[in-house]
Design an enzyme around this catalytic site. Structure first.
Site, PDB file in Angstrom:
ATOM      1  N   THR A 113       0.551  -1.216   0.178  1.00 44.54           N
ATOM      2  CA  THR A 113       0.095  -0.268  -0.510  1.00 44.54           C
ATOM      3  C   THR A 113       0.876   1.058  -0.311  1.00 44.54           C
ATOM      4  O   THR A 113       0.500   1.831  -0.616  1.00 44.54           O
ATOM      5  CB  THR A 113      -0.795   0.114   0.856  1.00 44.54           C
ATOM      6  OG1 THR A 113      -1.821  -1.269   1.028  1.00 44.54           O
ATOM      7  CG2 THR A 113      -1.897   1.458   1.374  1.00 44.54           C
TER       8      THR A 113
ATOM      9  N   ASP B 114       7.256  12.127  10.675  1.00 47.68           N
ATOM     10  CA  ASP B 114       8.624  12.343  11.589  1.00 47.68           C
ATOM     11  C   ASP B 114       8.968  11.246  11.244  1.00 47.68           C
ATOM     12  O   ASP B 114      10.610  11.338  11.674  1.00 47.68           O
ATOM     13  CB  ASP B 114       8.366  12.980  12.447  1.00 47.68           C
ATOM     14  CG  ASP B 114       7.067  11.959  14.039  1.00 47.68           C
ATOM     15  OD1 ASP B 114       7.416  11.350  13.513  1.00 47.68           O
ATOM     16  OD2 ASP B 114       7.369  13.065  14.700  1.00 47.68           O
ATOM     17  N   GLU B 115       8.849  10.144  11.216  1.00 48.27           N
ATOM     18  CA  GLU B 115       9.416   8.910  11.719  1.00 48.27           C
ATOM     19  C   GLU B 115      10.297   7.915  10.219  1.00 48.27           C
ATOM     20  O   GLU B 115      11.270   6.959  10.833  1.00 48.27           O
ATOM     21  CB  GLU B 115       7.911   7.590  11.988  1.00 48.27           C
ATOM     22  CG  GLU B 115       7.393   7.735  12.994  1.00 48.27           C
ATOM     23  CD  GLU B 115       6.627   6.316  13.235  1.00 48.27           C
ATOM     24  OE1 GLU B 115       7.476   5.373  13.147  1.00 48.27           O
ATOM     25  OE2 GLU B 115       5.495   6.878  13.543  1.00 48.27           O
TER      26      GLU B 115
ATOM     27  N   TYR C  63       7.211  -0.154   9.080  1.00 43.85           N
ATOM     28  CA  TYR C  63       5.822   0.477   8.287  1.00 43.85           C
ATOM     29  C   TYR C  63       7.215   2.267   8.006  1.00 43.85           C
ATOM     30  O   TYR C  63       6.883   2.497   7.134  1.00 43.85           O
ATOM     31  CB  TYR C  63       5.228   1.192  10.023  1.00 43.85           C
ATOM     32  CG  TYR C  63       5.108   2.471   9.663  1.00 43.85           C
ATOM     33  CD1 TYR C  63       3.958   2.818   9.319  1.00 43.85           C
ATOM     34  CD2 TYR C  63       5.392   3.697  10.606  1.00 43.85           C
ATOM     35  CE1 TYR C  63       3.495   4.301   8.713  1.00 43.85           C
ATOM     36  CE2 TYR C  63       4.397   4.809  10.192  1.00 43.85           C
ATOM     37  CZ  TYR C  63       3.521   5.611   9.499  1.00 43.85           C
ATOM     38  OH  TYR C  63       3.215   6.472   9.527  1.00 43.85           O
TER      39      TYR C  63
ATOM     40  N   HIS D  24      12.411  -0.597  19.191  1.00 42.35           N
ATOM     41  CA  HIS D  24      11.354   1.100  19.510  1.00 42.35           C
ATOM     42  C   HIS D  24      12.290   2.902  19.273  1.00 42.35           C
ATOM     43  O   HIS D  24      13.203   2.450  20.344  1.00 42.35           O
ATOM     44  CB  HIS D  24      10.622   0.622  20.430  1.00 42.35           C
ATOM     45  CG  HIS D  24       9.694   1.427  20.691  1.00 42.35           C
ATOM     46  ND1 HIS D  24       8.814   1.233  22.386  1.00 42.35           N
ATOM     47  CD2 HIS D  24       9.243   2.272  20.372  1.00 42.35           C
ATOM     48  CE1 HIS D  24       8.188   2.275  22.479  1.00 42.35           C
ATOM     49  NE2 HIS D  24       7.993   2.963  21.369  1.00 42.35           N
TER      50      HIS D  24
END
Ligand code: NAD
Length: 338
Positions: free
Chosen positions: A103, A129-130, A152, A278
């Protein structure tokens, strides 16, 4: 006056639906019509568009952004694109990245190829921003290299760079926004804010990752949408604009605010095994959008959170079925540490 026809992809999701309600609401521009293209995945909810459904300036198309014929037909009929559609939850990308690559990367490229044939006046790509990775000190300006860590954020970085490549290679008017963590009403109850609020409202414990010291800059969805609108209307082609609020909070601090807002205490918190890979801290430097486009946030965190909690408190019929469905078979799969 001829209306500007805007195609909003992912307009049935959290931020996209706020954008559509803003465009077609009483304070929106008078001269726009909106078509939402959304495949109604688990995160898309037609009820998010109930407020605008009655207007003749609104149309809804259920479909996949990876469908080249559909993208072609829709781009032929629209003047501008605001592209939100994405798989958006980091945890889901860790358990399976395929939908994210399909996607976020292929879907964006499909839309851009259709844009190439029909040359819309603007293509706003909603990035994150990631894509910058994780930063210990200071804040990222738009010129920083992208060093995404999760599947992601890697898929968002790929789509962000492809969008910019279509500007540099083909001269398409592409504008990119990279905004920080967004909270507000109408957000599917799986990310921290809506998950914690809905669980606390049901008197259930909330899962806090690792030591809880991961830091994010939290922005209210209305402010995120205001940033996107400034970029759509006043931004420059080929430019990237960071959007932030300067509300840096650790997950522990945010949890404290949510506990207070929901009338609960720390007994309701379960520290669980940390998310894989993380990212420790995100922080965007949003000087450019402030100085160039006059961006200012309007919602402070405490009133924004109070409003958000109030919305979930008064819209249980919106989220209760979603929560049940998303939890089916995956009730807190994480290892509780305390
Ligand atoms: P969301 O998950 O709530 O909504 C995504 C929408 O896209 C849903 O309505 C879904 O049905 C639709 N969609 C998914 N796959 C599709 C496909 N193949 N074809 C058509 N529609 C499809 O996401 P959100 O939180 O509203 O995020 C919107 C955008 O903003 C995303 O691109 C995300 O990366 C970006 N963003 C989000 C945040 C945040 O904190 N939520 C912050 C910065 C940027």
């Amino acid at each position: 006056m001829t209306a500007t026809r805007i195609l909003v992809t992912g307009g049935a999701g959290f931020i996209g639906s706020h954008h559509v309600r803003t465009l077609l609401g009483p304070n929106g521009p008078p001269d726009v019509s909106v078509t939402v293209l959304d495949d109604l995945t688990y995160a898309g909810n037609p009820a998010n568009l109930d407020d605008v459904r009655h207007t003749d300036r609104f149309a809804f198309v259920q479909g996949d952004i990876c469908d080249p014929d559909l993208a072609d037909a829709l781009l032929a009929e629209h003047d501008q694109v605001v592209h939100f559609a994405a798989e958006s939850h980091v945890d889901r990308s860790i358990s399976g990245a395929a939908a994210f690559v399909r996607t976020n990367v292929q879907g964006t490229q499909t839309l851009l190829d259709a844009a190439l044939r029909h040359r819309p006046k603007r293509f706003v790509h909603v990035s994150s921003d990631e894509v910058y990775g994780s930063i210990r000190h200071g804040s990222w300006p738009e010129t920083d290299p992208l060093r995404p860590n999760s599947p992601y954020s890697a898929s968002k970085a790929a789509s962000d760079l492809i969008a910019l490549a279509y500007h540099r290679t083909h001269g398409l008017d592409v504008r990119v926004t990279r905004c920080s963590n967004t909270y507000g009403s109408h957000q599917f109850p799986e990310k921290l804010v809506p998950l914690f609020i809905t669980r606390l409202l049901e008197g259930r414990p909330v899962p806090l990752y690792g030591d809880g010291h991961n830091v994010r800059d939290w922005i209210h969805v209305d402010d995120h949408v205001r940033g996107i609108e400034l970029v759509r209307t006043l931004g420059r082609p080929g430019e990237v604009y960071n959007v932030g609020a300067g509300n840096e909070l650790s997950n522990r601090e945010l949890t404290g605010l949510l506990l207070t807002a929901c009338g609960a205490d720390w007994d309701m918190v379960r520290f669980i095994e940390d998310r894989k890979g993380h990212d420790r801290r995100y922080s965007v430097d949003f000087t450019k959008i402030r100085t160039e486009l006059g961006f200012m946030t309007a919602k402070d965190m405490s009133s924004g959170l109070a409003e958000t909690v109030d919305w979930y408190r008064t819209h249980r019929s919106w989220w209760e079925p979603l929560l049940r469905r998303s939890e089916k078979g995956r009730e807190l799969p994480m290892r509780v540490l305390s």
